[in-house]
Design an enzyme around this catalytic site. Structure first.
Site, PDB file in Angstrom:
ATOM      1  N   GLY A   5       0.791  -1.223   0.000  1.00 37.76           N
ATOM      2  CA  GLY A   5       0.000   0.000   0.000  1.00 37.76           C
ATOM      3  C   GLY A   5       0.818   1.264   0.000  1.00 37.76           C
ATOM      4  N   ASN A  11       7.990   9.948  -6.080  1.00 35.53           N
ATOM      5  CA  ASN A  11       6.627  10.175  -6.558  1.00 35.53           C
ATOM      6  C   ASN A  11       5.928  11.041  -5.524  1.00 35.53           C
ATOM      7  OD1 ASN A  11       3.660   9.746  -6.808  1.00 35.53           O
ATOM      8  ND2 ASN A  11       4.246   8.364  -8.462  1.00 35.53           N
ATOM      9  N   THR A  42       2.305   9.710  -4.204  1.00 37.88           N
ATOM     10  CA  THR A  42       2.302   8.588  -3.270  1.00 37.88           C
ATOM     11  C   THR A  42       2.974   8.973  -1.950  1.00 37.88           C
ATOM     12  OG1 THR A  42       4.346   7.679  -4.218  1.00 37.88           O
ATOM     13  CG2 THR A  42       2.269   6.875  -5.112  1.00 37.88           C
ATOM     14  N   GLY A  80      14.787   5.765   2.718  1.00 38.83           N
ATOM     15  CA  GLY A  80      13.607   5.116   3.255  1.00 38.83           C
ATOM     16  C   GLY A  80      12.767   6.109   4.047  1.00 38.83           C
ATOM     17  N   GLY A  94       9.075   5.150   5.212  1.00 39.02           N
ATOM     18  CA  GLY A  94       8.360   4.291   6.134  1.00 39.02           C
ATOM     19  C   GLY A  94       7.423   4.985   7.097  1.00 39.02           C
ATOM     20  N   GLU A  95       7.659   4.753   8.381  1.00 39.18           N
ATOM     21  CA  GLU A  95       6.799   5.289   9.430  1.00 39.18           C
ATOM     22  C   GLU A  95       7.160   6.711   9.848  1.00 39.18           C
ATOM     23  OE1 GLU A  95       8.439   2.469   9.614  1.00 39.18           O
ATOM     24  OE2 GLU A  95       6.934   0.876   9.633  1.00 39.18           O
TER      25      GLU A  95
END
Length: 288
Positions: free
Chosen positions: A24, A181, A184, A252, A254-255
């Site tokens: 996702g 991107n 996203t 990265g 991520g969170e």
């Protein structure tokens, strides 16, 4: 480490494969873009396949590692295929690019051009069709996720009598290297901010003290943030490539968008009420 196999078939699509997965976070979309950019072809001509352990190896989607580890290998393999197709074109006496060197050829929109004379061109499809077999390459890349960071600013309103808290605005500015991107990445931040609001004010796993079982195991009794709980969310990116990243300058993410939100909400509540709460979620009873 992540390895990727690429091949341009006799049809109009470029096929790329990797055993990574999309949970996702837009991996499929971003890797399709990276492939297209590396080759110089339209995104619509790329068929990026993932989610199969028979494909070239990739690491797991954890610790912000997918983009950081997969992007570099995808880019390297795509550029290797591009280089191989260029060599086929310049070595073919019947090709309009015959006699040029590889650095005198550019690729855009699915075509190979002479940099000095754009009328000398040939399509990828024509080169590979004449070659008689797909052009393939496998590449690997090693890269650490890097250290993305951000600053989060939150505005809250606290009811003077009932101590009900509402988040009325969230602004987040993030440095995750190059943004591959923007759509996203922005969606990822919005999701993280919403997650942070739920973590700070609503979400609470309750346990039965006698049995140690989860007492609210379904969403029917587990509160999460919904549309009415989410205010205006503003997302900003530094968007400068990381010079030590092998993932086209990306790091990265991520969170990262979520981690600062609960703390910012807690600080805003403290500034509004003078009450420092260190146990989440921050519910009304803790502020009365």
């Amino acid at each position: 480490m992540a390895g990727k196999a690429f091949g341009w078939g006799m049809a109009t699509e470029m096929h790329a494969q990797c055993s990574t997965q999309d949970i996702g976070t837009g991996t499929h979309t971003v890797m399709t873009q990276v492939t297209a950019q590396g080759l110089g072809i339209p995104v619509a001509q790329v068929d990026f396949q993932l989610g199969d352990s028979n494909f070239p190896q990739a690491g797991s989607s954890q610790s912000s590692g997918t983009v950081a580890s997969v992007t570099g290998a995808v880019d390297k393999a795509a550029k290797a295929v591009r280089g191989a197709v260029i060599r086929l074109a310049i070595d073919d006496p019947a090709s309009p690019l015959h006699g040029l060197t590889a650095d005198q050829v550019v690729t855009e929109h699915g075509y190979l051009f002479a940099a000095a004379d754009r009328s000398r061109r040939i399509s990828y499809r024509d080169v590979v069709t004449k070659h008689g077999s797909p052009v393939e390459n496998t590449a690997s890349s090693m890269n650490e996720p890097g250290n993305s960071c951000g600053a989060v600013f939150v505005e809250v309103r606290v009811d003077a009598r009932y101590r009900r808290v509402r988040v009325t605005r969230v602004v987040g500015a993030y440095d995750c290297g190059r943004v591959l991107n923007r759509q996203t990445a922005r969606s990822q931040v919005i999701g993280g901010m919403t997650w942070g609001i739920g973590t700070a004010l609503m979400e609470h796993t309750r346990y039965d003290d006698r049995t140690a079982r989860v007492a609210n195991p379904t969403l029917s009794t587990y509160l999460v943030a919904v549309n009415a709980d989410v205010p205006e969310l503003e997302v900003l990116f530094v968007d400068k490539p990381d010079p030590v990243s092998t993932a086209l300058g990306a790091r990265g993410f991520g969170e990262c968008p979520m981690t600062g939100v609960p703390a910012a909400i807690g600080n805003a509540i403290y500034h509004a009420t003078g009450r420092r709460v260190r146990d989440l979620p921050i519910t009304q009873d803790k502020l009365l």
